[in-house]
Design an enzyme around this catalytic site. Sequence first.
Site, mmCIF file in Angstrom:
data_model
loop_
_atom_site.group_PDB
_atom_site.id
_atom_site.type_symbol
_atom_site.label_atom_id
_atom_site.label_comp_id
_atom_site.label_asym_id
_atom_site.label_seq_id
_atom_site.Cartn_x
_atom_site.Cartn_y
_atom_site.Cartn_z
ATOM 1 N N THR A 33 19.121 46.816 -8.543
ATOM 2 C CA THR A 33 19.501 46.840 -7.165
ATOM 3 C C THR A 33 20.088 45.411 -6.266
ATOM 4 O O THR A 33 19.794 44.722 -7.449
ATOM 5 C CB THR A 33 17.958 47.213 -6.875
ATOM 6 O OG1 THR A 33 17.874 48.396 -6.773
ATOM 7 C CG2 THR A 33 18.836 47.132 -5.284
ATOM 8 N N GLY A 34 20.975 45.628 -5.971
ATOM 9 C CA GLY A 34 21.874 43.989 -5.422
ATOM 10 C C GLY A 34 23.239 44.351 -5.656
ATOM 11 O O GLY A 34 23.928 45.292 -5.900
ATOM 12 N N SER A 35 23.777 42.961 -4.872
ATOM 13 C CA SER A 35 25.201 43.044 -4.849
ATOM 14 C C SER A 35 25.309 42.935 -6.436
ATOM 15 O O SER A 35 26.764 43.758 -6.610
ATOM 16 C CB SER A 35 25.840 41.687 -4.303
ATOM 17 O OG SER A 35 25.059 41.044 -4.977
ATOM 18 N N GLY A 90 20.220 42.772 -11.580
ATOM 19 C CA GLY A 90 20.605 41.777 -11.191
ATOM 20 C C GLY A 90 19.579 40.402 -11.243
ATOM 21 O O GLY A 90 18.001 41.096 -11.602
ATOM 22 N N ALA A 91 19.309 39.270 -10.737
ATOM 23 C CA ALA A 91 17.935 38.374 -10.256
ATOM 24 C C ALA A 91 18.429 37.882 -9.179
ATOM 25 O O ALA A 91 19.139 37.267 -9.569
ATOM 26 C CB ALA A 91 16.763 37.308 -11.739
ATOM 27 N N ASP A 92 17.273 37.237 -8.626
ATOM 28 C CA ASP A 92 18.107 35.898 -8.096
ATOM 29 C C ASP A 92 17.550 34.310 -8.349
ATOM 30 O O ASP A 92 18.357 33.706 -7.777
ATOM 31 C CB ASP A 92 16.371 35.989 -6.929
ATOM 32 C CG ASP A 92 16.146 37.371 -6.069
ATOM 33 O OD1 ASP A 92 18.274 37.317 -5.711
ATOM 34 O OD2 ASP A 92 15.183 37.748 -5.934
ATOM 35 N N LYS A 102 12.933 38.367 -8.768
ATOM 36 C CA LYS A 102 13.439 39.293 -8.121
ATOM 37 C C LYS A 102 13.090 39.575 -7.005
ATOM 38 O O LYS A 102 11.966 39.680 -6.831
ATOM 39 C CB LYS A 102 13.613 40.124 -9.145
ATOM 40 C CG LYS A 102 14.286 40.200 -10.180
ATOM 41 C CD LYS A 102 14.808 41.022 -11.037
ATOM 42 C CE LYS A 102 14.920 42.619 -10.809
ATOM 43 N NZ LYS A 102 16.108 42.083 -10.192
ATOM 44 N N GLY A 104 14.693 39.832 -4.030
ATOM 45 C CA GLY A 104 15.424 39.528 -2.682
ATOM 46 C C GLY A 104 16.180 40.222 -2.030
ATOM 47 O O GLY A 104 16.297 40.551 -1.051
ATOM 48 N N GLU A 111 11.905 48.142 -9.319
ATOM 49 C CA GLU A 111 12.695 47.112 -10.845
ATOM 50 C C GLU A 111 11.802 46.847 -11.508
ATOM 51 O O GLU A 111 11.972 46.881 -13.105
ATOM 52 C CB GLU A 111 13.222 45.995 -10.114
ATOM 53 C CG GLU A 111 14.628 46.086 -8.864
ATOM 54 C CD GLU A 111 14.972 44.870 -8.277
ATOM 55 O OE1 GLU A 111 16.482 45.635 -8.004
ATOM 56 O OE2 GLU A 111 14.533 44.826 -7.916
HETATM 57 C C1 5RP Z 1 16.711 43.026 -6.075
HETATM 58 C C2 5RP Z 1 16.868 42.552 -6.727
HETATM 59 C C3 5RP Z 1 18.211 42.024 -7.248
HETATM 60 O O1 5RP Z 1 18.536 41.669 -8.028
HETATM 61 C C4 5RP Z 1 18.478 40.523 -6.348
HETATM 62 O O2 5RP Z 1 17.932 40.470 -5.263
HETATM 63 C C5 5RP Z 1 19.736 39.810 -6.823
HETATM 64 O O3 5RP Z 1 21.073 40.047 -5.892
HETATM 65 P P1 5RP Z 1 22.246 39.739 -6.196
HETATM 66 O O4 5RP Z 1 22.608 40.628 -7.272
HETATM 67 O O5 5RP Z 1 22.775 40.485 -4.771
HETATM 68 O O6 5RP Z 1 22.240 38.897 -5.963
HETATM 69 O O7 5RP Z 1 15.918 41.224 -6.847
HETATM 70 O O8 5RP Z 1 15.478 43.664 -5.700
#
Ligand code: 5RP
Length: 260
Positions: A33-35, A90-92, A102, A104, A111
């Site tokens: 999940t995420g961009s 993805g990851a923060d 993770k 965000g 996840e």
């Molecule tokens: C969602 C997450 C996302 O993977 C993380 O926030 C990264 O997001 P992005 O790819 O938008 O930077 O952990 O819960």
Amino acid sequence: MAGELSPIDKAKFVAAKRAADLVEDGMQVGLGTGSTAAWLVRHLGERVRDSGLRIKGVPTSTRTAQLAHEAGIEVISLDEAKILNMTIDGADEFDGNLNLIKGGGGALLQEKIVAAASEDVVIIADAAKEVGTLGAFPLPIEVIQFGWTTTQMLVEELLVSTDVMGRKTTLRMNGDKPFVTDEGNFILDLHLSRIGNARQLAMALNQMPGVVENGLFIDLCDRVIIGYADGRVETRDIHEGTVSEAHINLVESDNLFSDL
Ligand code: 5RP
């Protein structure tokens, strides 16, 4: 079209493209999940539509499920899949041991469950997500709604005797209401600045009754793929101890941009 993307989106795009190319016919794949993960879903959708790739995707949020449907990927539940060949998310933040923050996007619970069910966990990120020590990004924890203020108080008490730099906690909001996860829970963001012992903190948080799960992903990630705006991608494998580089041609990917 590719030229219209911001440098950070180009970096996410190429990391996601590299990861999508790892997916093989017949695989059951966890979809993050995420961009950055959204780019992955689009890339996989393109391979499904144009090259006849047959995969089953297990999304980690309702948002990703919707995106996967739109992209033409067959979606199944984790209960149907049980075990996944690969998860790409993805990851923060990630550190040198490929431990992560993770959540965000508020999807950390699904996840983490999906990552734990996967034989191979691949994290896709732009270079800004790499840190020496985890904690600059606020650590999300998912808490049940019942008694959440008590849980918050107990978490703050725990932090007093924990090796962290900051101790402020905030309830995540969605406009003027609390943000509610897919599982109906709240998120507390812990503004720690620096986490001295992430493994210990992850275990201590999960021992608290109101805490459902925390956003520290320890020993879950097998590989990280780091994208750069110029098309370079670097893959680090924590088990092999290897680093490899490749280049993605952004111009050749214009099909996908024009689909957006
Ligand atoms: C969602 C997450 C996302 O993977 C993380 O926030 C990264 O997001 P992005 O790819 O938008 O930077 O952990 O819960």
